[in-house]
Design an enzyme around this catalytic site. Structure first.
Site, PDB file in Angstrom:
ATOM      1  N   HIS A  69      -5.140  -7.914   9.468  1.00  0.00           N
ATOM      2  CA  HIS A  69      -4.751  -8.118  11.450  1.00  0.00           C
ATOM      3  C   HIS A  69      -4.265 -10.234  11.596  1.00  0.00           C
ATOM      4  O   HIS A  69      -4.159 -10.308  12.747  1.00  0.00           O
ATOM      5  CB  HIS A  69      -5.604  -7.906  12.473  1.00  0.00           C
ATOM      6  CG  HIS A  69      -6.440  -8.790  11.885  1.00  0.00           C
ATOM      7  ND1 HIS A  69      -7.760  -8.467  11.533  1.00  0.00           N
ATOM      8  CD2 HIS A  69      -7.209  -9.904  12.498  1.00  0.00           C
ATOM      9  CE1 HIS A  69      -8.518  -9.835  11.882  1.00  0.00           C
ATOM     10  NE2 HIS A  69      -7.902 -10.463  12.627  1.00  0.00           N
ATOM     11  N   GLU A  93      -6.377 -30.064  -1.865  1.00  0.00           N
ATOM     12  CA  GLU A  93      -5.286 -29.168  -2.475  1.00  0.00           C
ATOM     13  C   GLU A  93      -4.536 -29.021  -2.760  1.00  0.00           C
ATOM     14  O   GLU A  93      -2.793 -29.890  -3.043  1.00  0.00           O
ATOM     15  CB  GLU A  93      -4.957 -29.224  -0.370  1.00  0.00           C
ATOM     16  CG  GLU A  93      -6.105 -29.929   0.247  1.00  0.00           C
ATOM     17  CD  GLU A  93      -6.180 -31.062   0.726  1.00  0.00           C
ATOM     18  OE1 GLU A  93      -6.049 -32.063   0.119  1.00  0.00           O
ATOM     19  OE2 GLU A  93      -6.675 -31.836   1.299  1.00  0.00           O
ATOM     20  N   ASP A 115      -7.649  -2.998   7.297  1.00  0.00           N
ATOM     21  CA  ASP A 115      -7.479  -4.040   8.039  1.00  0.00           C
ATOM     22  C   ASP A 115      -8.089  -4.891   6.818  1.00  0.00           C
ATOM     23  O   ASP A 115      -8.779  -5.764   6.174  1.00  0.00           O
ATOM     24  CB  ASP A 115      -8.992  -4.367   8.989  1.00  0.00           C
ATOM     25  CG  ASP A 115      -8.468  -5.859   9.843  1.00  0.00           C
ATOM     26  OD1 ASP A 115      -6.951  -6.360   8.906  1.00  0.00           O
ATOM     27  OD2 ASP A 115      -9.174  -6.053  10.656  1.00  0.00           O
ATOM     28  N   GLY A 210     -10.900 -16.748  13.835  1.00  0.00           N
ATOM     29  CA  GLY A 210     -10.662 -17.761  12.851  1.00  0.00           C
ATOM     30  C   GLY A 210     -10.763 -17.780  11.624  1.00  0.00           C
ATOM     31  O   GLY A 210     -10.636 -18.284  10.457  1.00  0.00           O
ATOM     32  N   SER A 212     -11.347 -15.084  10.425  1.00  0.00           N
ATOM     33  CA  SER A 212     -11.037 -13.598   9.860  1.00  0.00           C
ATOM     34  C   SER A 212      -9.950 -14.105   8.744  1.00  0.00           C
ATOM     35  O   SER A 212      -9.207 -14.774   8.252  1.00  0.00           O
ATOM     36  CB  SER A 212      -9.388 -13.070  10.716  1.00  0.00           C
ATOM     37  OG  SER A 212     -10.122 -12.292  11.699  1.00  0.00           O
ATOM     38  N   GLY A 213     -10.304 -12.442   7.981  1.00  0.00           N
ATOM     39  CA  GLY A 213      -9.785 -12.530   6.209  1.00  0.00           C
ATOM     40  C   GLY A 213     -10.679 -12.655   5.555  1.00  0.00           C
ATOM     41  O   GLY A 213     -10.427 -12.862   4.226  1.00  0.00           O
TER      42      GLY A 213
HETATM   43  N1  ARG Z   1     -10.780 -10.745  14.781  1.00  0.00           N
HETATM   44  C1  ARG Z   1     -11.167 -12.481  14.596  1.00  0.00           C
HETATM   45  C2  ARG Z   1     -10.205 -13.296  13.864  1.00  0.00           C
HETATM   46  O1  ARG Z   1      -9.489 -13.309  13.922  1.00  0.00           O
HETATM   47  C3  ARG Z   1     -12.551 -12.567  14.056  1.00  0.00           C
HETATM   48  C4  ARG Z   1     -13.127 -11.609  13.943  1.00  0.00           C
HETATM   49  C5  ARG Z   1     -14.631 -11.569  13.614  1.00  0.00           C
HETATM   50  N2  ARG Z   1     -15.604 -11.459  14.377  1.00  0.00           N
HETATM   51  C6  ARG Z   1     -17.153 -11.077  14.752  1.00  0.00           C
HETATM   52  N3  ARG Z   1     -18.390 -11.614  15.496  1.00  0.00           N
HETATM   53  N4  ARG Z   1     -17.411 -11.443  13.209  1.00  0.00           N
HETATM   54  O2  ARG Z   1     -10.221 -14.111  13.880  1.00  0.00           O
END
Ligand code: ARG
Length: 265
Positions: A69, A93, A115, A210, A212-213
């Site tokens: 995503h 960096e 995902d 943020g 995510s990933g």
């Molecule tokens: N989907 C979110 C993103 O795009 C992160 C979700 C993780 N959320 C959580 N409550 N652990 O950054």
């Protein structure tokens, strides 16, 4: 006056300021700042304008593992390794644009199943004092409920908490069994066998927008990729992560076959 001395003082002041901010307001959710550049395999995915939007893990000098995503398209993306504070240039960096994005073919954005995504870099990262490779679990290996793992990222410190913190944060979380995560109290059957959950029943510690990933690391390996959740740090709702061990073979094959193709053409 010596420029180096001035610079050092400035860096020191900045570190103090950052630490004070952390005391006032935790980051990730309920986390703390790790020692600078101690998590060397984490990368920041940014827009070409320099806006951080997702995390990732360097798994090969040419490859980053992240969430499907986080796919915003090749042209819009920049990968930054060796970073700690996003708002300061630290000189550690390394930057690369993606050459190719390979989201998992079974990724389903409605269910969040599979995902996971591999990014082939245009320029390889140089492994050294500030950048390293993340070890992955073997195919099919699980982590037991209760095992304490660690998630890191530059994401929000609370949902709607507005701003992206500038330094990397980390938080320790126990693995929650899929049975409990799937209960009607919690995610009510939406956790597939390709997902793992981590967090406290009381909430308060979690990944957030943020993050995510980014990596959920257990026993030194990236067992999870930050995927989704219900709010951030909400009681009874642990964070949901892509189970990397279910995709180890896909990761290896994808990387390997990319080189076979290179040899052919
Ligand atoms: N989907 C979110 C993103 O795009 C992160 C979700 C993780 N959320 C959580 N409550 N652990 O950054």
């Amino acid at each position: 006056m010596n420029l180096l001395v001035v610079c050092r003082c400035y860096v020191l002041l900045e570190l103090l300021a950052v630490n004070c901010q952390n005391l006032i307001q935790g980051r990730i959710v309920g986390g703390y700042a790790p020692a600078p550049n101690s998590i060397k395999y984490i990368v920041s995915l940014q827009t070409t304008k320099g806006q951080h939007f997702c995390g990732g893990s360097l798994v090969h000098k040419y490859w980053v593992l992240t969430a499907a995503h986080c796919n915003i398209g090749t042209e819009q993306m920049m990968i930054v390794a060796g970073d700690y504070s996003l708002s300061t240039f630290e000189g550690t960096e390394q930057y690369s644009k993606p050459h190719r994005l390979i989201p998992h073919p079974l990724y389903n954005k409605t269910t969040n199943n599979a995902d996971i995504m591999l990014i082939k870099l245009r320029v390889p990262m140089v492994i050294g004092s500030y950048v390293s490779l993340a070890p992955l679990p073997r195919q099919g290996t699980g982590v037991m409920a209760g095992r304490v793992c660690r998630v890191s990222g530059w994401g929000y410190t609370s949902l709607g908490g507005g701003q992206i913190p500038s330094t990397l944060l980390t938080v320790k979380l126990p693995i929650v069994s899929s049975a409990r995560c799937n209960s009607s109290e919690s995610f009510n059957g939406n956790i597939t066998s390709n997902m793992i959950c981590a967090g406290y029943n009381a909430g308060g510690k979690d990944a957030c927008k943020g993050d995510s990933g980014g990596p959920l690391v257990c026993e030194g390996r990236v067992y999870g990729v930050v995927s989704w959740g219900n709010g951030c740090g909400d009681a009874k709702f642990p964070g949901v992560y892509t189970a990397v061990s279910k995709f180890r073979r896909w990761v290896d094959r994808t990387i390997y076959s990319s080189y076979i193709r290179c040899l052919k053409y």
